[in-house]
Design a protein around this motif. Structure first.
Motif, mmCIF file in Angstrom:
data_model
loop_
_atom_site.group_PDB
_atom_site.id
_atom_site.type_symbol
_atom_site.label_atom_id
_atom_site.label_comp_id
_atom_site.label_asym_id
_atom_site.label_seq_id
_atom_site.Cartn_x
_atom_site.Cartn_y
_atom_site.Cartn_z
ATOM 1 N N GLU A 24 131.188 34.250 -19.291
ATOM 2 C CA GLU A 24 132.281 34.578 -20.209
ATOM 3 C C GLU A 24 133.626 34.577 -19.506
ATOM 4 O O GLU A 24 134.636 34.282 -20.113
ATOM 5 C CB GLU A 24 132.046 35.951 -20.847
ATOM 6 C CG GLU A 24 130.998 35.962 -21.921
ATOM 7 C CD GLU A 24 130.813 37.343 -22.517
ATOM 8 O OE1 GLU A 24 131.422 38.311 -22.027
ATOM 9 O OE2 GLU A 24 130.054 37.447 -23.475
ATOM 10 N N ALA A 25 133.656 34.907 -18.241
ATOM 11 C CA ALA A 25 134.913 35.024 -17.513
ATOM 12 C C ALA A 25 135.280 33.748 -16.755
ATOM 13 O O ALA A 25 136.250 33.732 -16.018
ATOM 14 C CB ALA A 25 134.847 36.202 -16.540
ATOM 15 N N LEU A 79 138.156 34.624 -14.054
ATOM 16 C CA LEU A 79 139.453 35.274 -14.253
ATOM 17 C C LEU A 79 139.856 36.065 -13.013
ATOM 18 O O LEU A 79 140.973 35.925 -12.511
ATOM 19 C CB LEU A 79 139.401 36.193 -15.476
ATOM 20 C CG LEU A 79 139.279 35.525 -16.840
ATOM 21 C CD1 LEU A 79 138.951 36.564 -17.899
ATOM 22 C CD2 LEU A 79 140.530 34.770 -17.196
ATOM 23 N N LYS A 80 138.921 36.884 -12.507
ATOM 24 C CA LYS A 80 139.249 37.746 -11.370
ATOM 25 C C LYS A 80 139.552 36.955 -10.098
ATOM 26 O O LYS A 80 140.258 37.435 -9.222
ATOM 27 C CB LYS A 80 138.138 38.766 -11.116
ATOM 28 C CG LYS A 80 136.860 38.190 -10.563
ATOM 29 C CD LYS A 80 135.834 39.285 -10.317
ATOM 30 C CE LYS A 80 134.573 38.681 -9.726
ATOM 31 N NZ LYS A 80 133.565 39.688 -9.445
ATOM 32 N N LYS A 85 142.598 40.356 -14.735
ATOM 33 C CA LYS A 85 141.611 41.394 -15.006
ATOM 34 C C LYS A 85 140.600 40.915 -16.046
ATOM 35 O O LYS A 85 140.964 40.342 -17.066
ATOM 36 C CB LYS A 85 142.322 42.652 -15.514
ATOM 37 C CG LYS A 85 141.439 43.851 -15.650
ATOM 38 C CD LYS A 85 142.247 45.070 -16.042
ATOM 39 C CE LYS A 85 141.327 46.267 -16.172
ATOM 40 N NZ LYS A 85 142.076 47.446 -16.625
ATOM 41 N N GLU A 86 139.326 41.133 -15.776
ATOM 42 C CA GLU A 86 138.259 40.719 -16.688
ATOM 43 C C GLU A 86 137.980 41.835 -17.696
ATOM 44 O O GLU A 86 136.877 42.364 -17.778
ATOM 45 C CB GLU A 86 137.003 40.331 -15.907
ATOM 46 C CG GLU A 86 137.180 39.066 -15.116
ATOM 47 C CD GLU A 86 135.927 38.607 -14.382
ATOM 48 O OE1 GLU A 86 134.846 39.193 -14.592
ATOM 49 O OE2 GLU A 86 136.041 37.654 -13.596
ATOM 50 N N ASP A 87 138.983 42.155 -18.485
ATOM 51 C CA ASP A 87 138.812 43.181 -19.505
ATOM 52 C C ASP A 87 138.442 42.525 -20.839
ATOM 53 O O ASP A 87 138.419 41.305 -20.970
ATOM 54 C CB ASP A 87 140.065 44.049 -19.635
ATOM 55 C CG ASP A 87 141.302 43.257 -20.019
ATOM 56 O OD1 ASP A 87 141.191 42.091 -20.440
ATOM 57 O OD2 ASP A 87 142.410 43.812 -19.886
ATOM 58 N N SER A 88 138.146 43.357 -21.825
ATOM 59 C CA SER A 88 137.672 42.836 -23.110
ATOM 60 C C SER A 88 138.709 41.939 -23.784
ATOM 61 O O SER A 88 138.355 40.949 -24.426
ATOM 62 C CB SER A 88 137.271 43.987 -24.037
ATOM 63 O OG SER A 88 138.384 44.817 -24.306
ATOM 64 N N ARG A 89 139.983 42.244 -23.628
ATOM 65 C CA ARG A 89 141.042 41.424 -24.241
ATOM 66 C C ARG A 89 141.054 40.017 -23.662
ATOM 67 O O ARG A 89 141.065 39.031 -24.394
ATOM 68 C CB ARG A 89 142.397 42.098 -24.037
ATOM 69 C CG ARG A 89 143.539 41.327 -24.644
ATOM 70 C CD ARG A 89 144.855 42.131 -24.554
ATOM 71 N NE ARG A 89 145.943 41.206 -24.546
ATOM 72 C CZ ARG A 89 146.669 40.879 -23.497
ATOM 73 N NH1 ARG A 89 146.434 41.453 -22.328
ATOM 74 N NH2 ARG A 89 147.640 40.012 -23.581
ATOM 75 N N HIS A 90 141.033 39.910 -22.336
ATOM 76 C CA HIS A 90 141.068 38.598 -21.694
ATOM 77 C C HIS A 90 139.779 37.811 -21.946
ATOM 78 O O HIS A 90 139.817 36.596 -22.144
ATOM 79 C CB HIS A 90 141.325 38.738 -20.193
ATOM 80 C CG HIS A 90 142.708 39.215 -19.888
ATOM 81 N ND1 HIS A 90 142.950 40.211 -18.973
ATOM 82 C CD2 HIS A 90 143.909 38.842 -20.375
ATOM 83 C CE1 HIS A 90 144.244 40.430 -18.916
ATOM 84 N NE2 HIS A 90 144.853 39.608 -19.753
ATOM 85 N N LEU A 91 138.644 38.509 -21.938
ATOM 86 C CA LEU A 91 137.379 37.837 -22.220
ATOM 87 C C LEU A 91 137.352 37.314 -23.654
ATOM 88 O O LEU A 91 136.857 36.210 -23.909
ATOM 89 C CB LEU A 91 136.202 38.782 -21.977
ATOM 90 C CG LEU A 91 135.943 39.167 -20.516
ATOM 91 C CD1 LEU A 91 134.852 40.218 -20.423
ATOM 92 C CD2 LEU A 91 135.586 37.946 -19.686
ATOM 93 N N LYS A 92 137.909 38.083 -24.572
ATOM 94 C CA LYS A 92 137.952 37.647 -25.976
ATOM 95 C C LYS A 92 138.853 36.417 -26.124
ATOM 96 O O LYS A 92 138.503 35.472 -26.834
ATOM 97 C CB LYS A 92 138.458 38.784 -26.866
ATOM 98 C CG LYS A 92 138.473 38.434 -28.330
ATOM 99 C CD LYS A 92 138.930 39.597 -29.183
ATOM 100 C CE LYS A 92 138.948 39.184 -30.646
ATOM 101 N NZ LYS A 92 139.434 40.271 -31.499
#
Length: 146
Positions: A24-25, A79-80, A85-92
């Protein structure tokens, strides 16, 4: 027997979920990249149907990678890896982009299959060589010179 089968199914499920989370990332995988470049004589030896398949594959790589070219030109970069940052917003955002590209490519492949068949073989060959030149430049990246 039931416990063994249940354990096996559980193991496969966990692996599938874990593998999905890892991917996902990732901006794009190596599967989205072509593995061979051609010469004019290579392409002239192929039938139009084979040329159209090569055409589609090159369009897929360009469409998949081009939006992220300022971030990375290498496959399997997360991403990292580039400081995002591999947070939910960026993953979405990344997932929505992948879904949109996949849907767009499906439509584009259908259009190519139906319409490019009417093009002159020489023009298809020229386009493939142009796409491959573009892909080579994308892979070299900004630090590789132009």
């Amino acid at each position: 027997m039931f416990k063994l089968l249940s354990s096996f199914v559980f193991f496969l499920s966990v692996n599938a979920i874990f593998a999905q989370n890892i991917n996902e990332a990732v901006f794009f995988s190596q599967k989205k990249q072509i593995n061979r470049f051609h010469t004019i004589s290579d392409l002239e030896a192929l039938k139009k149907g084979d040329l159209i398949i090569l055409y589609q594959e090159r369009v897929e790589e360009i469409v998949t990678i081009l939006p992220f070219l300022s971030l990375t030109n290498e496959p399997n970069v997360r991403l990292k890896d580039i400081g995002i940052k591999e947070d939910s917003r960026h993953l979405k955002i990344l997932k929505n982009n992948k879904d949109a590209i996949d849907k767009s490519l499906e439509t584009t492949k259908d259009a190519i299959q139906e319409l490019v068949a009417y093009a002159d073989t020489e023009k298809i060959i020229w386009a493939i060589l142009y796409f491959e030149d573009t892909i080579k430049k994308m892979r070299i990246g900004a630090n590789g010179g132009f």
